[in-house]
Scaffold this motif. Structure first.
Motif, short mmCIF file in Angstrom:
data_model
loop_
_atom_site.label_atom_id
_atom_site.label_comp_id
_atom_site.label_asym_id
_atom_site.label_seq_id
_atom_site.Cartn_x
_atom_site.Cartn_y
_atom_site.Cartn_z
N SER A 60 0.87 -1.18 0.00
CA SER A 60 0.00 0.00 0.00
C SER A 60 0.90 1.22 0.00
CB SER A 60 -0.94 0.01 1.21
OG SER A 60 -0.23 0.00 2.42
N LEU A 61 0.57 2.15 -0.86
CA LEU A 61 1.34 3.39 -0.98
C LEU A 61 0.39 4.56 -1.12
CD1 LEU A 61 4.22 2.30 -3.38
CD2 LEU A 61 4.36 2.66 -0.91
N PRO A 62 0.53 5.55 -0.23
CA PRO A 62 1.33 5.55 0.99
C PRO A 62 0.93 4.40 1.91
CG PRO A 62 0.42 7.76 0.56
CD PRO A 62 -0.21 6.80 -0.40
N PRO A 63 1.78 4.07 2.88
CA PRO A 63 1.46 2.96 3.77
C PRO A 63 0.07 3.08 4.40
CG PRO A 63 3.71 3.67 4.11
CD PRO A 63 3.07 4.69 3.20
N LYS A 64 -0.67 1.99 4.34
CA LYS A 64 -2.01 1.86 4.92
C LYS A 64 -3.04 2.77 4.26
CE LYS A 64 -0.40 0.08 9.30
NZ LYS A 64 -1.10 -1.03 9.84
N GLN A 65 -2.75 3.22 3.04
CA GLN A 65 -3.70 4.02 2.26
C GLN A 65 -3.92 3.32 0.92
OE1 GLN A 65 -2.83 8.25 2.09
NE2 GLN A 65 -1.78 8.14 4.06
N ILE B 63 1.35 2.84 -6.42
CA ILE B 63 1.93 1.50 -6.62
C ILE B 63 2.41 1.39 -8.05
CG2 ILE B 63 1.48 -0.98 -6.68
CD1 ILE B 63 -0.61 -0.49 -4.43
N ARG B 64 1.57 1.82 -8.97
CA ARG B 64 1.93 1.79 -10.39
C ARG B 64 3.18 2.65 -10.63
NH1 ARG B 64 -2.29 4.20 -12.26
NH2 ARG B 64 -3.54 2.33 -11.99
N LYS B 65 3.22 3.82 -10.03
CA LYS B 65 4.38 4.70 -10.20
C LYS B 65 5.64 4.05 -9.62
CE LYS B 65 1.65 8.93 -10.09
NZ LYS B 65 1.25 10.09 -9.26
N PHE B 66 5.51 3.39 -8.48
CA PHE B 66 6.65 2.71 -7.84
C PHE B 66 7.21 1.62 -8.75
CE2 PHE B 66 8.00 -0.27 -4.22
CZ PHE B 66 9.25 0.33 -4.08
N THR C 117 6.96 1.30 -11.88
CA THR C 117 7.44 1.78 -13.18
C THR C 117 8.58 2.79 -13.04
OG1 THR C 117 5.69 3.47 -13.25
CG2 THR C 117 5.23 1.36 -14.34
N GLY C 118 9.06 2.98 -11.81
CA GLY C 118 10.19 3.88 -11.58
C GLY C 118 9.83 5.35 -11.65
N LYS C 119 8.56 5.69 -11.43
CA LYS C 119 8.11 7.08 -11.56
C LYS C 119 7.59 7.67 -10.26
CE LYS C 119 6.99 6.23 -16.37
NZ LYS C 119 5.92 6.00 -17.34
N LEU C 120 7.89 7.04 -9.15
CA LEU C 120 7.41 7.52 -7.86
C LEU C 120 8.14 8.80 -7.47
CD1 LEU C 120 5.45 6.77 -5.54
CD2 LEU C 120 7.37 5.59 -4.45
N ASP C 121 7.40 9.85 -7.17
CA ASP C 121 7.96 11.13 -6.78
C ASP C 121 8.39 11.06 -5.31
OD1 ASP C 121 8.55 13.75 -6.08
OD2 ASP C 121 6.59 14.56 -6.69
N PRO C 122 9.68 11.18 -5.03
CA PRO C 122 10.13 11.08 -3.63
C PRO C 122 9.59 12.19 -2.74
CG PRO C 122 11.95 11.73 -5.06
CD PRO C 122 10.78 11.41 -5.95
N TYR D 40 -5.81 -4.76 -7.07
CA TYR D 40 -6.26 -3.64 -6.25
C TYR D 40 -7.49 -4.03 -5.44
CZ TYR D 40 -2.84 -1.08 -8.91
OH TYR D 40 -1.65 -0.66 -9.47
N ARG D 41 -7.88 -3.18 -4.48
CA ARG D 41 -9.02 -3.44 -3.59
C ARG D 41 -10.30 -3.70 -4.40
NH1 ARG D 41 -7.20 -4.53 1.34
NH2 ARG D 41 -9.12 -3.83 2.31
#
Length: 177
Positions: A33-38, A44-47, A49-54, A75-76
């Motif tokens: 879950s990204l953010p955690p518990k949300q 998740i898709r961004k993570f 695919t290497g596109k997650l904004d830090p 997904y849920r």
């Protein structure tokens, strides 16, 4: 390429060739879950695919640089996205061992459920996971029930997913029905 036709296909750079495509005999169930518990974001898709904004969330500063993937995410809602063809090696297991064999990514398929260790998964997720599992087992018959495990089983002490909320009995009954 071995693709699940009911999944939305997502381009993912985080995979490579397996040492031996005929050696696939393990299915690993995870949660994320990204953010955690949300739930419900596209992170998740961004993570994967290497596109997650830090800078999008404080937690992301610790993970945005990691190159990781799974074959599918459920997904849920029960929606399935496939990031890596099953015959390719996704980077989901990390440092791992199953029955004395190391590097589980080499011979396993990884399925992520949007969730947490301690929150019940949805009916839609169990149904989608059952359907995906049946598809996988038809193509990879060496994946017996005893070779469907949690991430915690192949990385004990390091990983805890899919967690205590995952109903293994329900899942195993469904895939055998």
């Amino acid at each position: 390429m071995v693709l699940y036709e009911k999944a939305k296909q997502i381009d993912c750079p985080h995979f490579d060739a397996r040492p031996d495509e005929s050696d696939i005999d393990l299915l690993v169930i995870h949660n994320i879950s990204l953010p955690p518990k949300q739930f419900g974001s596209s992170d998740i898709r961004k993570f994967f695919t290497g596109k997650l904004d830090p800078n999008a969330h404080p937690f992301y500063q610790h993970i945005a640089h990691i190159r990781v993937s799974a074959h599918c995410v459920i997904y849920r809602s029960g929606e399935v996205e496939q990031f890596v063809p099953f015959n390719q090696r996704a980077w989901h297991a990390g440092v791992s061992t199953f029955q004395g064999r190391h590097r589980c990514n080499d011979f396993s398929i990884g399925i992520e459920l949007e969730g947490t260790d301690d929150l019940a998964y949805t009916q839609e997720q169990y149904q989608a996971l059952t359907d995906v599992t049946r598809f996988i087992r038809q193509r990879y018959p060496r994946i017996s029930l005893g070779r469907i495990v949690g991430h915690n089983d192949i990385a004990p002490g390091r990983k805890s997913d899919p967690g205590v909320a995952f109903d293994w009995a329900r899942y195993r009954t469904a895939i055998n029905a």
